[in-house]
Design a protein around this motif. Structure first.
Motif, mmCIF file in Angstrom:
data_model
loop_
_atom_site.group_PDB
_atom_site.id
_atom_site.type_symbol
_atom_site.label_atom_id
_atom_site.label_comp_id
_atom_site.label_asym_id
_atom_site.label_seq_id
_atom_site.Cartn_x
_atom_site.Cartn_y
_atom_site.Cartn_z
ATOM 1 N N SER A 300 0.540 -1.035 -0.245
ATOM 2 C CA SER A 300 -0.128 -0.127 -0.059
ATOM 3 C C SER A 300 0.797 1.215 -0.158
ATOM 4 O O SER A 300 0.311 2.645 -0.488
ATOM 5 N N SER A 344 -4.971 1.723 2.897
ATOM 6 C CA SER A 344 -4.755 0.648 3.249
ATOM 7 C C SER A 344 -6.364 -0.491 2.953
ATOM 8 O O SER A 344 -7.240 -0.232 3.459
ATOM 9 N N GLN A 345 -4.803 -2.060 2.650
ATOM 10 C CA GLN A 345 -6.244 -3.419 1.138
ATOM 11 C C GLN A 345 -7.282 -3.249 2.963
ATOM 12 O O GLN A 345 -7.952 -3.783 2.895
ATOM 13 N N SER A 346 -6.773 -3.765 3.819
ATOM 14 C CA SER A 346 -7.425 -4.085 5.386
ATOM 15 C C SER A 346 -8.252 -3.722 6.089
ATOM 16 O O SER A 346 -9.424 -3.778 6.867
ATOM 17 N N THR A 349 -4.479 -2.783 9.394
ATOM 18 C CA THR A 349 -2.882 -2.466 9.987
ATOM 19 C C THR A 349 -3.157 -1.765 11.145
ATOM 20 O O THR A 349 -3.432 -0.514 10.984
ATOM 21 N N LYS A 474 6.593 -8.037 -4.406
ATOM 22 C CA LYS A 474 6.479 -9.457 -4.422
ATOM 23 C C LYS A 474 7.446 -10.753 -4.905
ATOM 24 O O LYS A 474 6.741 -11.736 -4.455
ATOM 25 N N GLU A 477 8.361 -11.483 -1.057
ATOM 26 C CA GLU A 477 7.600 -12.691 -0.604
ATOM 27 C C GLU A 477 6.821 -13.910 -0.687
ATOM 28 O O GLU A 477 6.936 -14.723 0.726
HETATM 29 C C1 F6R Z 1 2.101 -7.163 -0.281
HETATM 30 C C2 F6R Z 1 1.253 -7.023 1.251
HETATM 31 C C3 F6R Z 1 1.327 -6.016 2.538
HETATM 32 C C4 F6R Z 1 0.405 -4.649 2.627
HETATM 33 C C5 F6R Z 1 0.697 -4.341 4.170
HETATM 34 C C6 F6R Z 1 -0.235 -2.712 4.479
HETATM 35 O O1 F6R Z 1 1.595 -8.254 -0.743
HETATM 36 O O2 F6R Z 1 0.214 -7.314 0.865
HETATM 37 O O3 F6R Z 1 2.927 -5.643 2.403
HETATM 38 O O4 F6R Z 1 0.625 -3.942 1.742
HETATM 39 O O5 F6R Z 1 0.859 -5.697 5.285
HETATM 40 O O6 F6R Z 1 -1.211 -3.546 4.488
HETATM 41 P P1 F6R Z 1 -2.576 -3.226 4.049
HETATM 42 O O7 F6R Z 1 -2.685 -2.505 3.168
HETATM 43 O O8 F6R Z 1 -3.839 -3.713 4.674
HETATM 44 O O9 F6R Z 1 -2.626 -2.243 5.040
#
Ligand code: F6R
Length: 593
Positions: A300, A344-346, A349, A474, A477
């Motif tokens: 992100s 943040s995807q999730s 974090t 990528k 990991e």
């Molecule tokens: C790598 C990956 C992590 C997330 C990081 C933040 O492929 O997914 O580096 O990008 O842990 O996570 P979020 O976006 O959920 O805050």
């Protein structure tokens, strides 16, 4: 990290909890467990195992249960073993709990209340269970649980079973996410929306310091003083992207292939014909500030770097990007009117949550860009924009990264006086993505033939450098190959010393102003024995370039150049026989600092 599921109702709790845990597998875990009510003996039975849920499933001796709780553990306190796996049951056998989060004062509590007690596990959780049992000797269990919650420092999402009352389940939340879902048949509780899918029609995402008493057909929400709180549930309309693998061997491959569809979905959500559909209040608030600070972690953060370029070039607003875990404790000097964007995807974090707490204290305005609209960061920020990427199950983020860039491009455009047709440019990018995805053989061959060394380099300039950082993350990991992304011009200032016969170096070239320079850097490494691969566009291609992408608007090039790098990582991990969707040591949602 860690997952929780609980069920109470007419349906089979064993199946619902087990399926819920499987849906949470993507978050990363190292052991799993369940507690199920055995109707024949009228007792709760605990099952727990180190390793995959499949092992737990094979150990289950009950076929049916009306109530159960389950947990996937990602070790923070204590080794990965059966004893430390959840659920934990109190010494007197009355209370069983599962817990997500970290209890910072667990040692202090153990010393104060249980000096001569031998704990069965090394976890910070077991003491919660013993404390509840201790207080429940003198008061009703709801009061005992609330009393203990007030003693805890740290974070928790908790489910508690009182064996004396198998028709009731208790739950509580502070900092770690927890949601409750309801259907005509029963109540389901989970730490992630995915655990509720298929079981609940409506849901409520709990606020911090709330406590639930749940029965088979209803629940009551309380604060920690026992006051009943009002609530409003929302319909659970899960994304139309399926959370199954379908025809693909891995979620990561499926999610890579979903990217054109995600982009089209973002276009449909954010554009009304050609006008942009972002709340005026967001746009006006950002415009009334003089500098944007983007905070994010990992992938992100890499999307944030691309976003900086888009925000500065489209809308002329100076933009800085910060690693969240650094910003939380080393906050730089801020200007007069800073505005903050958390990516943040999730939306969970912990490093970002730590930043958000500070920013709110200082009364700064914050926008969260996230894939999970019910997430903590979305709910606690002043504004939120959704990624609409659908569930991302593979730990390595792909479609959420491109969705982040797409949404940032739309935001940057909405803040600008640009007059080009961004909607059309994004549609053409989706088409170019689709066109390229058919040509996976080059990446497969490169990964198989060239990625045999323990290290690899990506080079590029400007946004290509930033894509190189993401490409390197990528690859490392999931394939465990030590990979670095470098500003192409910087390589010769030291790192070129690492180039030897056969070292793989991949160049990303999307900018006509710097193409020549990057090609010179590529020649420098080639003449030192590097095996090279070039990713470029039709308009910039030269003889021998291996990956040539359709021309698109150059500002949007990162949306396309990243795709071959995702496939290179995928095939490198595949050839090495790694667990692609669940790489070692990683969790999907990083909820500890
Ligand atoms: C790598 C990956 C992590 C997330 C990081 C933040 O492929 O997914 O580096 O990008 O842990 O996570 P979020 O976006 O959920 O805050």
């Amino acid at each position: 990290m860690c997952g929780i599921v609980g069920y109470l109702g007419k349906d089979n709790a064993k199946e619902i909890v087990l399926n819920g845990l499987k849906r949470l597998e993507y978050r990363g875990y190292d052991s799993a467990g369940m507690s199920l009510f055995d109707e024949s003996s009228h007792k709760f039975v605990n099952f727990k195992e180190k390793g995959r849920i499949k092992i737990l499933e094979e150990s289950l001796t009950l076929d049916h249960s009306s109530m159960g709780i389950g947990h996937t553990r990602w070790a923070t306190h204590g080794r990965v073993n059966r004893e430390n796996a959840h659920p934990h049951t109190s010494e007197d056998g009355r209370f069983t709990i599962v817990h997500n989060g970290v209890i910072d004062n667990h040692n202090k509590l153990k010393k104060l209340y249980f000096e001569n007690h031998t704990f069965k596990s090394e976890t910070d959780t077991e003491v919660i269970c013993e404390l509840i049992a201790l207080y429940a000797q003198k008061m009703p269990s709801t009061d005992a649980i609330r009393k203990v919650l007030k003693m805890l420092h740290g974070s928790y999402a908790l489910l508690v079973i009182d064996h004396d009352d198998p028709n009731t389940l208790y739950a509580a939340k502070f900092k770690s996410p927890l949601l409750i879902g309801k259907s005509d048949n029963g109540m389901v509780i989970g730490s992630d929306m995915m655990a509720l899918v298929g079981t609940a029609d409506n849901y409520l995402a709990l606020d911090d310091e709330t406590f639930l008493r749940v029965t088979k057909n209803n629940f009551t929400l309380y604060d920690l003083d026992g006051e009943v709180l009002p609530y409003q549930m929302s319909p659970l309309d899960i994304d139309d992207f399926s959370s199954e693998k379908g025809e693909f061997d891995h979620y990561m491959l499926k999610e890579i292939h979903e990217q054109p569809a995600v982009l089209r979905r973002i276009i449909s959500k954010y554009f009304n014909d050609t006008t942009i559909h972002i709340d005026d209040e967001i746009i006006n608030t950002i415009k009334s500030h003089d500098r944007i600070h983007i905070l994010a972690a990992g992938t992100s953060m890499h999307a944030g770097l691309i976003g900086k370029g888009l925000l500065e070039s489209f809308s002329n607003i100076p933009t800085e990007v910060h690693i969240a875990s650094e910003f939380a404790y080393q906050q730089p000097l801020l200007g007069e009117k800073p505005f903050f964007i958390l990516i943040s995807q999730s939306g969970e974090t912990a490093d970002l949550r730590a930043c958000l707490v500070n920013l709110k204290k200082a009364q700064h305005k914050v926008l969260t860009i996230t894939n999970v609209r019910t997430s903590t960061l979305a709910r606690e920020a002043d504004f939120a924009l959704e990624l609409h990427a659908g569930p991302e199950i593979a730990v390595a983020s792909t479609k959420a990264y491109t969705a982040q860039i797409a949404v940032l491009s739309i935001l940057a455009y909405a803040l600008s006086n640009q007059s080009f047709d961004l909607k059309r440019e994004l549609s053409e990018t989706a088409q170019a993505m689709e066109h390229f995805l058919d040509k996976y053989e080059v990446m497969e061959k490169f990964a198989k033939d060239y990625l045999q060394k323990p290290n690899c380099f990506y080079i590029g300039r400007g946004s290509d450098y930033y894509v190189g950082l993401e490409a390197a993350l990528k690859l490392k990991e999931i394939s465990y190959i030590q990979t670095e992304g470098f500003a192409a011009g910087e390589l010769k200032h030291g790192t070129i010393a690492l180039i030897e016969e056969g070292t793989p170096v991949i160049a990303i070239i999307s900018n006509d102003k710097t193409a020549e320079n990057t090609r010179s850097n590529l020649s420098e490494v080639k003449s030192r024995g590097a095996k090279t691969l070039t990713i470029t566009f039709e308009s910039l291609k030269e003889n021998g370039d291996e990956i040539v992408l359709d021309n698109i608007n150059p500002s949007l090039s990162p949306l396309l150049t990243v795709i071959p790098t995702q496939l290179i990582a995928y095939y490198a991990a595949l050839h090495r026989g790694h667990d692609i969707d669940k790489p070692r040591n990683l969790a999907k949602s990083v909820t500890v600092e």
